[in-house]
Every structure is written in C-alpha cells, then in structure tokens.
Design an enzyme around this catalytic site. Structure first.
Site, short mmCIF file in Angstrom:
data_model
loop_
_atom_site.label_atom_id
_atom_site.label_comp_id
_atom_site.label_asym_id
_atom_site.label_seq_id
_atom_site.Cartn_x
_atom_site.Cartn_y
_atom_site.Cartn_z
CB THR A 151 -0.92 -0.01 1.23
OG1 THR A 151 -1.74 -1.17 1.18
CG2 THR A 151 -1.81 1.22 1.25
N GLY A 190 2.43 -2.86 8.49
CA GLY A 190 2.81 -3.16 9.85
C GLY A 190 4.23 -3.70 9.89
CD GLU A 448 -3.46 -7.09 2.67
OE1 GLU A 448 -3.30 -7.28 1.47
OE2 GLU A 448 -2.58 -6.59 3.39
#
Length: 698
Positions: A151, A190, A448
């Site tokens: 992303t 993350g 996602e």
C-alpha cells in the site's frame, strides 16, 4: 498489589455474589459443550491440536496491557511473541489452519503478525529455491523480521496503479528502487515503522523503459544496528484508533539498489541481460503475484469469526451476570429481584443474532482454509509455503475471498461494536476486553482492500460467470445456483416461495432455498440493469458505476447465501443429535434475523415472510436461551485470551472490575500529578478545610 475481593455466591462488601450464576447457566445446556467445540474445530483431534497450539501461552497472562504506553505495547508484543515461539523454531512449521488458530487466540497481536502472516508466505510462495533459503529460513526463526510493503500513501486497493518503481540497470545487474512522488511512498505496512529488517516491496518493473507491471522485491531496510540504510526513510505513522502494538509505518526510497536476485523469481525472472522470462505456471495465470493477498483475505474471513466470537463470549456472559429492571414491578422494595439483562428481549436478540453470525463465519472460514489446501501443493499443506497447484481455481477463489473478506470483516466489526454496546458503561472500559477488541479490529474492514471495493470486485466475477453460463459455460461450486436462470418460467422479480406455516422457518432446506433464490434474483437484476445501461449507449465503466448499488446488493445476497450454505453443511454434518438440534435452531435464527435486518432482502420479502420470520425469531430465542452460555463456551477461549473483567469464565465480574480499577496508574498517588500547578490555585482551600460539616457562621 494484592486483591481485596473474593468471589462468592453471596453479596458482601468484598464480593459481587455472582460466583454461582454462570455454573447455573451451564447446567441448563441441552448439549455437551465439548462435542460442540469439536464440531467447530473439525473433530476431537483438531481440538487437541488447537489446544496444543495455545499451550505455550498458558502461564503468560498480560492483565496489565490496557495500561501500556505505545512504546510498552510494541516492546511487550515482541517479547511475548518471541517467548511464545522460540522453543519451536527448530522443529515446527505451522499449517495454514494452525496459523489461523494463532491469530484467533492471540493475546497480544502486533507487528510480528505481519511477519508471519504476510512477509513469510510471500517469500515462500513467490520466491525461487535460493530466495527461500536466503530469506524464508531465517524468517521462520525471526532471525530477520519482514513486512509487506504494498500500500502507498496515494494507492491502496488499486494495486495495478502503484507508483513505486523498480528499474533494471544492466551495467550493475541491479534493480534501482524509487518512490518518485509523495503519494508513492509506502504507507500502512505493519512492522515497517520500527521493527522490520526486511520488506517485500511491490513496485512497477521497468526494463529498457518498458512497463511489465507490479512485481515483488525483497529489500533489507535496516542494518545490524537497526538503522535505515542510505536512501531509505522510515517511520511510524503515529497514534491510531487501536492496534497500538503494531508499528504501522511509512517508507520513502531514493535510488536504492538491490541485486537482480532479489526480485522474487518463483514465477518469473529477469535475466542478466534484462530479458523478462515467465514460468509456464505464470503463462497460465498472470496474476500469481496476488496470491499472498488472496490468502490473506481468506485468513481474515476465518479471523472475523474468531474475533466476533470473542466479543459475543464476553457480552453473553456479562448479560447473564448483569441485572437491570425489577422482575416484579408490584414490589416497592429496592431489594426486589431484578432481571438478567439477557432476559430483556431486545438485548437477547442483539446478542443471539451476533452469536449465530459468529458460528456462520467460523464455518465459512473453515471452508476457506480447506479450499486453500486444495489449491496448494503438498508442500503448501504442510507449512506456510504457498505453492499453487490448481491455477485454474485461482479466479474463483480470488473473487470469493475478496467478497467474503469484505462482507465478513464488516459484519464482524459491526457485531463487535454492538456487543460492546450491549455491555453498557462497563463495555467502554478497556479492561472489559471488548472495548479494545472493537478498536483493534476495525482496521480489518479496509486492510488488504476497502470492503466496498472488494465487494464490487466480487461482483465482476459473478456477472462474468453469469454471462459465461448464458454462453454455454458450466458453473459449479458456490456459484452453481446461477444455473437456475434457465429454469422454465424463471423471473428475477418473482416473489420468493412462501411457506405454508411459520414452522417452516425452522426448516433448514426451506430457508436454504430462500437464500439461494434471493442470491440468484439479486445477481440477475444487477446484470440486467447493467446491460440496459450499456445497450442504451453508456460506456461500460459509467454504466458499472451507476449500477454499483445494485451490484453491492447482489454481492451481499451472494455472500449471505454462501454463509448460510456453510452453516447448513455444518448442521447436516453434526453427528450428535443434541448438538445438531441446537445448531439447527441457531442456523434458523441466523437466517431469520438476516431477513429482517440486512438490506439485500428489501423488496424481496412479502409481509407474510416478514411476519413468519419475526414470529419465529421470538420462538427460537426462547428455545436457545438455556444454551446461551454453553454456545459461547464452545468457542473455548481461555480467560488469558479474552483478558476481560466482565467476560470471565467464573462470572466474578464485579470483583475483577474493582481490582482492575485499583491498579490504574492514576491511583498510585494523591493528589494527582500536576495538581499543585493547575487545580490547587483555583480552589477555595479554607472552604475545603471545613470538611463535611456545616460552617458555624451559617
């Protein structure tokens, strides 16, 4: 600090008097809780295996986590994770199912979940043998820590539009990575902000000025002193609504060079001369590099059921303990008996519809795992590797995982939040376990892929499948109901079949037919609406956008039918008659509550359908009431996992709430820090010296 309270059956100054409440509730159960747990897990052997997977955390309770600072949350997550896994690194590689249990029953989720859940499967599934040895093996033992950098600040669900670039330099045989614009920086991964040492970076591959689409590259982002390499800017995004143990981060790249061998080459490679070569497998399906995302979405379906089950467990137990409103309004004494809040009809309905949904999602999540195993080779079944054996099944599973991930995470989040509200004021406390659950889970509705985007992605598959069927192509699996469009007299706008009596609304096969017909009609209506716009001269993309609400409705209907289908299969597969009877009631409640509350049924049900569903819900709730606590006990969440003052197995919630409050850092000293600087100057200290006495001057 030692506890001053003690659980008992009698109210006193140091006891809430609720120790006998939940044991009495469990004595009412109509089935054996162990048998229900076995069914949820897939059999007694699976239950034993799951309990073994949980065993390393048996003595690792973390009651203080609700008081952690952000720094402590990140540190304690890593400490807890490594301590849990370190004894098994040399001898144990979890299966996909075992990994899902680790997620569902995690006590301190955070950064390293991304390492095992995203980075490692990507390298194992998309890398060649050399890359698996170089990166996957040390990753298994946490010798390196990886993250999944896909992303970007300006791009999320539209993966094809990513702007990070990887240009090949034939002179040095290296790839040069850049995030050339502000919007192209990696944003949200993350473990990227502070913890990770490596990243799988998704970037546009460019060879001799020609674009070859998005590919994955392994990049070491921090050195032996855990500092970023030159050309790499890294950082944490800052405070979030929840998920505080996860160092969600950003990354900017400026002319960062990596060896040619760091492009994941399991399905394609770039030669030393800069030639792009596809494997035979990728020639059959050009989107294999999306496999990690598909598997992740599928695992999030399984996780959605687990997280909702946690919330329902806490809310049902607390609702059996908490009392509100007198049972006999004729009595004038404040000591008169009060009702358990679960016995207020609206409260019971809110809880039981979420309980039914949790079961439905868990059964569907198990189906997803089985489907992934069928998709993978033997190696993939045994561990975390992702070897695609059945390439032809990819489109169907990708679309299914997208729609179900979207629907299940959204419904689970709504359910968790409603369960929190069912717990009243105490549900707002982090120590309740349900408040933090709601805040920590909500990000999964957009992770996602945003849930609406994914729903519409699934819609494209449904309409393509329907169109193919009209052309003579076969349909099978969860979309086989589309074949009914060729039944004589089929009409998408025809009324759904009406039962002869209200009792048929507990007939699973009758309800199954309703859900099937509703899904078929919704897909057919959306398809017809789209085609009318296209036939009228609208460009396809414009027509698609103007049909989006109907398409969303169609996917809702399809996914709900699919959830019900898996629930039905579980009911039919139950061998114990008492377990089967309880599951049948819960399955029927799922169906009826869905009809009343979900938008895809609007306009499809007659007033008689609605009346029958509503009447049946009341009856089913009464029949399920004795099983309420045992149905949540079957999820088998240990207290250390729930970490809840109000959802404890023993029911001593008032003692737990008080003891947790006593441990608040604010209670360590009086007056509070800053009192002298900000409050004392404004107070009338002479007045306060009077205490609880009437001044003599009055």
């Amino acid at each position: 600090m030692e506890d001053v309270t003690k659980g008992s059956n009698t109210e006193s100054r140091n006891s809430g008097g609720t120790a006998d409440v939940l044991p009495k509730e469990r004595a009412l159960a109509t089935f054996d809780v162990v048998k229900m747990t076995n069914l949820l897990d897939g059999g007694p052997d699976k239950t034993k295996r799951r309990q073994f997977i949980l065993s390393p955390t048996r003595d690792m309770a973390v009651p203080g986590k609700y008081f952690w600072t952000r720094h402590e949350a990140v540190r304690e997550h890593i400490h807890h994770f490594l301590k849990t896994h370190e004894a098994y690194w040399e001898s144990f590689v979890p299966t996909r199912e075992e990994a899902s249990w680790m997620v569902e029953y995690s006590m301190v989720s955070g950064s390293l979940m991304n390492h095992y859940g995203l980075f490692l499967p990507t390298v194992a599934g998309q890398g060649d043998l050399d890359q698996k040895i170089r990166f996957a093996l040390p990753a298994l033992q946490c010798k390196i820590i990886g993250c999944y950098a896909q992303t970007e600040l300006g791009h999320g669900s539209n993966v094809r539009g990513l702007q990070t670039i990887a240009e090949y330099d034939k002179q040095t045989k290296e790839f040069v990575l850049n995030t050339p614009t502000l919007a192209s920086m990696k944003w949200w991964p993350g473990a990227l902000g502070k913890v990770g040492t490596h990243a799988v970076v998704y970037a546009q591959l460019i060879l001799n000025g020609k674009e070859y689409g998005v590919h994955a590259f392994v990049l070491q982002i921090r050195d032996e002193e855990h500092k970023p390499y030159p050309g790499i800017e890294l950082g944490d995004l800052g405070p979030k609504l929840g998920d505080h143990s996860n160092d969600t981060g950003f990354m900017r790249l400026h002319n960062v060079r990596i060896p040619r061998e760091n492009m994941l080459a399991g399905h394609q490679q770039v030669t030393e001369d800069g030639e792009y070569v596809k494997s035979e497998t990728k020639k059959k399906n050009d989107k294999l590099h999306y496999a990690t995302m598909m598997f992740t979405r599928g695992s999030m379906v399984k996780g959605a059921g687990g997280y909702l089950a946690r919330a329902v467990t806490i809310a049902v137990r607390y609702s059996c303990i908490r009392r509100q409103g007198f049972s006999d309004n004729k009595s004038t004494s404040y000591k008169a008996e009060e009702k358990k809040i679960i016995d207020h009809q609206v409260q019971r309905y809110r809880l039981m519809r979420q309980l039914a949904l949790a079961y439905a999602i868990k059964f569907t999540g198990s189906w997803m795992l089985t489907s992934f195993q069928d998709l993978e080779s033997g190696e993939g079944k045994k561990g975390t590797s992702v070897e695609i054996a059945n390439v032809e099944a990819l489109p169907f599973l990708a679309a299914t995982s997208a729609g179900l991930k979207a629907m299940c995470t959204f419904m689970a989040w709504q359910g968790i939040e409603d369960c929190r509200k069912c717990c009243g004021g105490n549900g707002y406390l982090l120590s309740s376990g349900i408040a933090s659950l709601a805040a920590d889970y909500v990000w999964q509705t957009t992770a996602e892929g945003d849930w609406v985007v994914l729903m519409l992605q699934s819609a494209r598959f449904l309409l393509k499948t329907l169109k193919g069927f009209h052309k003579g192509e076969s349909v099978h699996g969860p979309v086989d109901y589309l074949a009914l469009v060729k039944e004589p007299g089929f009409s998408a706008t025809a009324d759904l079949p009406l039962s002869a009596s209200v009792s048929e609304f507990t007939d699973i096969e009758y309800l199954y037919n309703l859900f099937k017909r509703r899904a078929l009609a919704a897909v057919a209506i959306a398809s017809d609406s789209l085609q009318r716009r296209v036939s009228a001269g609208q460009p396809y993309d414009a027509a698609w956008n103007e049909t989006a609400l109907e398409l969303l409705n169609a996917v809702r209907a399809h996914c709900t039918y699919f959830l019900f289908t898996n629930f039905r299969l579980a009911v039919n597969g139950a061998e114990d008659p008492k377990v089967k009877a309880a599951l049948t009631r819960l399955c029927a409640l799922f169906a009826c509550s869905n009809m009343l509350d979900e938008p895809q049924w609007a306009g499809a049900l007659t007033p008689q359908h609605v009346a029958y569903a509503r009447e049946n819900i009341v009856r089913l709730m009464d029949e399920l009431r004795p099983d309420a606590v045992t149905l949540v006990d079957a999820f088998d969440f240990p207290d250390r996992v729930l970490n809840s003052t109000i959802g404890r197995y023993d029911g001593n919630v008032y003692e737990a709430l008080y003891e947790s409050a006593r441990r608040s850092p604010l209670n360590r000293a009086d007056p509070f820090e800053g009192y002298k600087e900000v409050l004392q100057p404004n107070l009338d200290l002479e007045l306060l010296k009077q205490g609880n006495k009437i001044p003599a001057s009055l």
